[in-house]
Design a protein around this motif. Structure first.
Motif, PDB file in Angstrom:
ATOM      1  N   ARG A  24       0.818  -1.205   0.000  1.00 56.27           N
ATOM      2  CA  ARG A  24       0.000   0.000   0.000  1.00 56.27           C
ATOM      3  C   ARG A  24       0.859   1.265   0.000  1.00 56.27           C
ATOM      4  O   ARG A  24       0.667   2.152  -0.821  1.00 56.27           O
ATOM      5  CB  ARG A  24      -0.951  -0.015   1.198  1.00 56.27           C
ATOM      6  CG  ARG A  24      -2.106  -1.000   1.018  1.00 56.27           C
ATOM      7  CD  ARG A  24      -2.810  -1.297   2.318  1.00 56.27           C
ATOM      8  NE  ARG A  24      -1.954  -2.039   3.251  1.00 56.27           N
ATOM      9  CZ  ARG A  24      -2.359  -2.522   4.407  1.00 56.27           C
ATOM     10  NH1 ARG A  24      -3.603  -2.335   4.802  1.00 56.27           N
ATOM     11  NH2 ARG A  24      -1.541  -3.200   5.177  1.00 56.27           N
ATOM     12  N   VAL A  25       1.818   1.367   0.916  1.00 59.21           N
ATOM     13  CA  VAL A  25       2.653   2.567   0.995  1.00 59.21           C
ATOM     14  C   VAL A  25       3.779   2.523  -0.032  1.00 59.21           C
ATOM     15  O   VAL A  25       4.127   3.540  -0.634  1.00 59.21           O
ATOM     16  CB  VAL A  25       3.229   2.730   2.421  1.00 59.21           C
ATOM     17  CG1 VAL A  25       4.119   3.969   2.506  1.00 59.21           C
ATOM     18  CG2 VAL A  25       2.097   2.821   3.439  1.00 59.21           C
ATOM     19  N   PHE A  27       7.005   2.285   0.310  1.00 63.21           N
ATOM     20  CA  PHE A  27       7.985   3.305   0.690  1.00 63.21           C
ATOM     21  C   PHE A  27       9.323   3.102  -0.015  1.00 63.21           C
ATOM     22  O   PHE A  27      10.057   4.064  -0.242  1.00 63.21           O
ATOM     23  CB  PHE A  27       8.173   3.272   2.215  1.00 63.21           C
ATOM     24  CG  PHE A  27       9.085   4.332   2.747  1.00 63.21           C
ATOM     25  CD1 PHE A  27       8.811   5.675   2.553  1.00 63.21           C
ATOM     26  CD2 PHE A  27      10.228   3.992   3.467  1.00 63.21           C
ATOM     27  CE1 PHE A  27       9.655   6.658   3.057  1.00 63.21           C
ATOM     28  CE2 PHE A  27      11.064   4.963   3.981  1.00 63.21           C
ATOM     29  CZ  PHE A  27      10.777   6.297   3.766  1.00 63.21           C
ATOM     30  N   CYS A  94       3.963   7.148   5.737  1.00 60.00           N
ATOM     31  CA  CYS A  94       2.813   6.328   6.144  1.00 60.00           C
ATOM     32  C   CYS A  94       1.625   7.201   6.539  1.00 60.00           C
ATOM     33  O   CYS A  94       0.477   6.911   6.167  1.00 60.00           O
ATOM     34  CB  CYS A  94       3.201   5.419   7.302  1.00 60.00           C
ATOM     35  SG  CYS A  94       4.291   4.059   6.830  1.00 60.00           S
ATOM     36  N   HIS A  97      -0.121   8.579   3.601  1.00 58.69           N
ATOM     37  CA  HIS A  97      -0.936   7.589   2.883  1.00 58.69           C
ATOM     38  C   HIS A  97      -2.217   7.254   3.637  1.00 58.69           C
ATOM     39  O   HIS A  97      -3.296   7.184   3.032  1.00 58.69           O
ATOM     40  CB  HIS A  97      -0.130   6.304   2.664  1.00 58.69           C
ATOM     41  CG  HIS A  97      -0.886   5.244   1.935  1.00 58.69           C
ATOM     42  ND1 HIS A  97      -1.028   5.243   0.564  1.00 58.69           N
ATOM     43  CD2 HIS A  97      -1.576   4.146   2.387  1.00 58.69           C
ATOM     44  CE1 HIS A  97      -1.755   4.193   0.195  1.00 58.69           C
ATOM     45  NE2 HIS A  97      -2.096   3.515   1.281  1.00 58.69           N
ATOM     46  N   TYR A  98      -2.121   7.063   4.934  1.00 57.03           N
ATOM     47  CA  TYR A  98      -3.249   6.548   5.698  1.00 57.03           C
ATOM     48  C   TYR A  98      -4.127   7.631   6.325  1.00 57.03           C
ATOM     49  O   TYR A  98      -5.313   7.411   6.553  1.00 57.03           O
ATOM     50  CB  TYR A  98      -2.750   5.609   6.796  1.00 57.03           C
ATOM     51  CG  TYR A  98      -2.242   4.290   6.274  1.00 57.03           C
ATOM     52  CD1 TYR A  98      -3.111   3.340   5.749  1.00 57.03           C
ATOM     53  CD2 TYR A  98      -0.881   3.985   6.294  1.00 57.03           C
ATOM     54  CE1 TYR A  98      -2.656   2.120   5.270  1.00 57.03           C
ATOM     55  CE2 TYR A  98      -0.399   2.772   5.818  1.00 57.03           C
ATOM     56  CZ  TYR A  98      -1.293   1.847   5.302  1.00 57.03           C
ATOM     57  OH  TYR A  98      -0.834   0.650   4.817  1.00 57.03           O
TER      58      TYR A  98
END
Length: 225
Positions: A24-25, A27, A94, A97-98
């Motif tokens: 998802r991230v 990084f 993070c 993103h969240y």
């Protein structure tokens, strides 16, 4: 015991490195934007670190370092300026993103103004303490440049990341200052601590992250433009 500081560095980056490959991230795709700014920032802060060590602002407990030194600094201290920013930029990424909530510009401006005001007051009353003077001399310059000169649109996200980063900061710095691995000379700071952590450390971290995240955003935007 000799590997304590080295182990702290490794644990600091272990989870950020492993979790960098989260789908998802993702990084790890941002690593190329981190390194240039991290090198510049690390060299800048390591210059002061060498000076602070020479002037006795702080010292290092030989029982907890492996003994390899460069310009009087333990290898572990040099790594600290890579591992901590990397972990904090990971937190920043993070959260971006969240967390969809954005700190209002007005609140961001109020926080920046309070940081500048506090810095000015600290310089007025404690200009003769080297650690205090350098920390609160550098921090307002970064705030003014990044928020008011460059009008950066990520400062609100930076402040949120800084607040969240305080949790690992208290764990890591708490260990470093309670054992202690890093010993502070209170003649060069205001002599106030939160637990075992000097008051200035909180704002030294703020300046360190401001510069790292600022350069991270710069190199990222330059690549995208």
């Amino acid at each position: 015991m000799r590997y304590t500081y080295l182990l702290i560095n490794l644990l600091t980056v272990f989870f950020p490195v492993v979790l960098s490959f989260d789908k998802r991230v993702q990084f790890y795709k941002s690593w190329k934007f981190i390194w240039p700014g991290m090198v510049v920032t690390s060299l800048f802060f390591l210059f002061w670190d060498v000076l602070f060590t020479i002037r006795g602002v702080w010292s290092f407990n030989p029982a907890y370092i492996i003994g390899v030194k460069f310009f009087g600094l333990p290898l572990e201290e040099i790594l600290f300026f890579l591992t901590v920013p990397f972990a904090c930029i990971f937190i920043y990424a993070c959260l971006n993103h969240y967390v969809k909530w954005l700190m209002p510009f007005r609140l961001t401006s109020i926080i920046s103004s309070m940081v500048i005001l506090l810095s000015v007051l600290m310089l007025i009353f404690y200009h003769d303490r080297l650690y205090t003077a350098v920390t609160f001399g550098l921090l307002p310059l970064l705030v003014v440049l990044i928020q008011y000169v460059f009008n950066s649109d990520w400062v609100n996200r930076y402040y949120l990341a800084y607040i969240v980063s305080l949790l690992p900061f208290y764990i890591i710095n708490g260990i470093l200052t309670s054992i202690p691995i890093v010993l502070y000379n209170d003649a060069e700071n205001i002599g106030r601590r939160i637990g075992t952590i000097p008051f200035e450390d909180h704002f030294y971290l703020m300046a360190l992250l401001f510069m790292n995240i600022g350069l991270f955003e710069y190199f990222k935007q330059r690549k995208l433009s």
